[in-house]
Design a protein around this motif. Sequence first.
Motif, short mmCIF file in Angstrom:
data_model
loop_
_atom_site.label_atom_id
_atom_site.label_comp_id
_atom_site.label_asym_id
_atom_site.label_seq_id
_atom_site.Cartn_x
_atom_site.Cartn_y
_atom_site.Cartn_z
N PRO A 32 0.79 -1.17 -0.20
CA PRO A 32 0.04 -0.02 0.21
C PRO A 32 0.85 1.26 0.00
N ILE A 33 2.10 1.21 0.35
CA ILE A 33 2.98 2.48 0.48
C ILE A 33 3.41 2.63 -1.07
N GLU A 34 3.91 1.77 -1.74
CA GLU A 34 4.53 1.86 -2.99
C GLU A 34 3.37 2.07 -3.89
N ASN A 35 2.29 1.32 -3.72
CA ASN A 35 1.11 1.30 -4.40
C ASN A 35 1.37 0.25 -5.77
N SER A 36 2.01 -0.87 -5.24
CA SER A 36 2.41 -1.93 -6.16
C SER A 36 1.61 -3.15 -6.06
N ILE A 37 1.48 -4.08 -7.09
CA ILE A 37 0.89 -5.33 -7.06
C ILE A 37 1.84 -6.41 -7.63
N GLU A 38 2.10 -7.74 -7.44
CA GLU A 38 2.64 -8.53 -7.91
C GLU A 38 1.63 -9.98 -7.64
N ARG A 39 1.84 -10.47 -8.92
CA ARG A 39 0.75 -11.70 -9.39
C ARG A 39 0.99 -13.15 -8.37
N TRP A 40 2.10 -13.19 -7.80
CA TRP A 40 2.17 -14.52 -7.23
C TRP A 40 3.05 -14.36 -5.96
N THR A 41 2.64 -14.99 -4.80
CA THR A 41 2.96 -14.74 -3.48
C THR A 41 4.43 -15.55 -3.33
N ARG A 42 5.17 -14.70 -2.55
CA ARG A 42 6.24 -14.98 -1.98
C ARG A 42 6.38 -14.74 -0.51
N VAL A 43 7.73 -14.85 0.02
CA VAL A 43 7.75 -14.29 1.22
C VAL A 43 7.82 -12.69 1.49
N LEU A 44 6.55 -12.50 2.48
CA LEU A 44 6.24 -11.27 2.35
C LEU A 44 7.43 -10.22 2.96
N GLY A 45 7.44 -9.02 2.60
CA GLY A 45 8.23 -7.89 3.22
C GLY A 45 7.48 -7.34 4.44
N GLU A 46 7.97 -6.44 5.14
CA GLU A 46 7.11 -5.79 6.43
C GLU A 46 6.16 -4.97 5.93
N ASP A 47 6.45 -4.37 4.73
CA ASP A 47 5.30 -3.44 4.09
C ASP A 47 4.15 -4.02 3.07
N GLU A 48 4.17 -5.37 3.00
CA GLU A 48 3.45 -5.98 2.14
C GLU A 48 2.31 -6.96 2.75
N ALA A 49 1.37 -7.21 2.11
CA ALA A 49 0.22 -7.76 2.51
C ALA A 49 -0.34 -8.44 1.23
N ILE A 50 -1.28 -9.60 1.40
CA ILE A 50 -1.88 -10.42 0.17
C ILE A 50 -3.40 -10.16 0.03
N ALA A 51 -3.72 -9.98 -1.11
CA ALA A 51 -5.27 -10.07 -1.60
C ALA A 51 -5.42 -11.35 -1.90
N ASN A 52 -6.29 -12.20 -1.18
CA ASN A 52 -6.20 -13.82 -1.61
C ASN A 52 -7.63 -14.23 -1.47
N SER A 53 -7.79 -15.58 -1.47
CA SER A 53 -8.96 -16.21 -1.54
C SER A 53 -8.87 -17.35 -0.63
N ARG A 54 -7.97 -17.28 0.57
CA ARG A 54 -7.93 -18.03 1.50
C ARG A 54 -9.31 -18.40 2.47
N VAL A 55 -9.79 -17.00 2.90
CA VAL A 55 -10.90 -17.28 3.61
C VAL A 55 -12.24 -18.03 2.88
N LEU A 56 -12.10 -17.90 1.74
CA LEU A 56 -13.23 -18.87 1.03
C LEU A 56 -13.45 -20.15 1.39
N GLY A 57 -12.02 -21.02 1.19
CA GLY A 57 -11.78 -22.31 1.53
C GLY A 57 -12.39 -22.67 3.06
N ILE A 58 -12.05 -21.71 3.70
CA ILE A 58 -12.46 -21.88 5.40
C ILE A 58 -13.62 -21.79 5.50
N VAL A 59 -14.41 -21.00 4.87
CA VAL A 59 -15.90 -20.88 4.94
C VAL A 59 -16.37 -22.05 4.51
N VAL A 60 -16.16 -22.47 3.37
CA VAL A 60 -16.78 -23.59 2.74
C VAL A 60 -16.68 -24.78 3.58
#
Length: 581
Positions: free
Chosen positions: A59-87
């Motif tokens: 959110p600081i650099e306003n950048s998006i990468e398409r595949w997840t890797r080990v995250l830095g301190e300023d990074e987060a993930i927009a994902n569908s993890r909750v979907l599987g748990i809700v189902v």
Amino acid sequence: MIERLGIIVTVAFVLTRVSFFRRLLDQQAVIDRRQQLWLVIIFGCFGIIGTYMGLVINPIENSIERWTRVLGEDEAIANSRVLGIVVAGLLGGWKIGVSAGIIAGVHRIFLGGFTGIACGVATIIAGVIAGIVAKRQQKDGMVTPQVAFIVGGAAEAVQMLVILAVAKPFDKAMALVQDIGLSMIAANALGTALFILIIRSVVQEEEKMGAVQSQKALRIANSTLIHMRKGLTGVSASAVCAILYKEIPSLAVSITDRDHILSHIGKGEDHHRPAHDIRTEATRKVIENGQGMTVGKKAIQCNEKNCPLHAAVIVPLKQQEVTVGTLKVYFQSVRDISPIMMELIQGLSTLLSQQLEIAEGEKHRALAKELEIKALQAQVSPHFLFNAMNTIVSLIRTNPAHARKLLIALSSFFRQNLAGSTKSFSTLKEEVDHVKSYLSIEEARFQDRLNVLYDLDEEALSATVPSMTLQPLVENSIKHGLKSKLGDGVLQLSIQQKDSFVQVMVQDNGAGIPKERLQQLMTQQVESESGTGIGLYNVNERLKKMLSENAALNIRSSAGEGTSITFKITKNQPNIIEGAG
């Protein structure tokens, strides 16, 4: 995020192939611990995969990468993890939802980023929310896509709130929620609803196909029962094969007994003919071990080069656990034999076997009924013979001509008795002749104390009744009604043609029947000092069993005033027991 829904669709379809997973949609299903563990692992991994397939957001650099890797301190993930748990929670309950949430949540925490702890905790909370909703939903039935949409969106909204409450610094968390909040809520809500919709659609389609097959089986059962009740014969097999060939999408249908083809309808009927010996080794194997099997062209062992029958399902037909024949359904190839088709044919095997059991049971019941009727017909009092002989002896010297007539009448009487014991039905004319032979002897015994009147409609005498029906009624009137009367005893036999039936009446002016005894006569054998005590019961049982309940005796009697016994029969009454005797 919308692009990732394609993968969700694929996963949902794959899961519908897992049998115990499909059982989750059945609220009555019982999932054992081993299956619960597998479901926790499956949905936990599903959540992890949803994490890795997310988009890395800074959110600081306003950048998006398409595949997840080990995250830095300023990074987060927009994902569908909750979907599987809700189902997981919606289908398996809070235990599976929370357990899968712990697996995916712990993984998310170790992946890092400034929202790691917040997203991990929110994932577990999503499992709890879904489990609570699923428990309440059980009262109303299956989880619907609408409910899944709301729960999926709510769980993701809770995750956004947890991020705002837990993630540090707050301004960075706020910027992240503003960037991805609405899109994450919408995508996960839509994905959860789509996942449930796919599963329900697949399962409901299978249930619909099962219902169609059940309707077909019931339709076949109704159509084949009338034929299979006649037993396993060429005629019944031909009728059943015609019905099955019409109902089952196949090349041909065949039924055999243990040695021969009884019927073959469809392709190949020019050389697979009834009465031919069984040549297929597979068919003999099914007859021997009683187990169905699927065979290919080689196992069919047809000598005809151009035979179109390349595959078959062979199932046994049984009576009392003994294989008495086979049902064979032919196809173009083994690939045409689906699991549903196999279940249908095996079900038909059970159905036809049960119908054969019914046929055998009805045959035994008919034989037992016939034996019972013969036993009833044989019930003739020996007292009549003794009295007749005494009367004839007394007349030999005083009136030889009359004694001769009585001997002829006695001979005729016993000849009719013999005929009645060897056939089930007689015409009323034959019955009247039998009664006249009997009464000629009784009139000689009673001399002037007995007056017999006949009121006979000649058109009605062609109607049929169970053999030896009238004589026991007349004998009952004389023995129990007129015997003790000092004089003016009157016995009347009336047979009249009515509109749609024939009415038979035996009436006397004798002593009558006591009310309490009259109630017993039609329901049980009553002991008698002057006879067998089974005359009326005998006749009543034969009329009901051999004609109908409507033909039962109707008795009217008053003490000291006489007795009237009537019954009604249809003029063209069919013989219920054909060929008896």
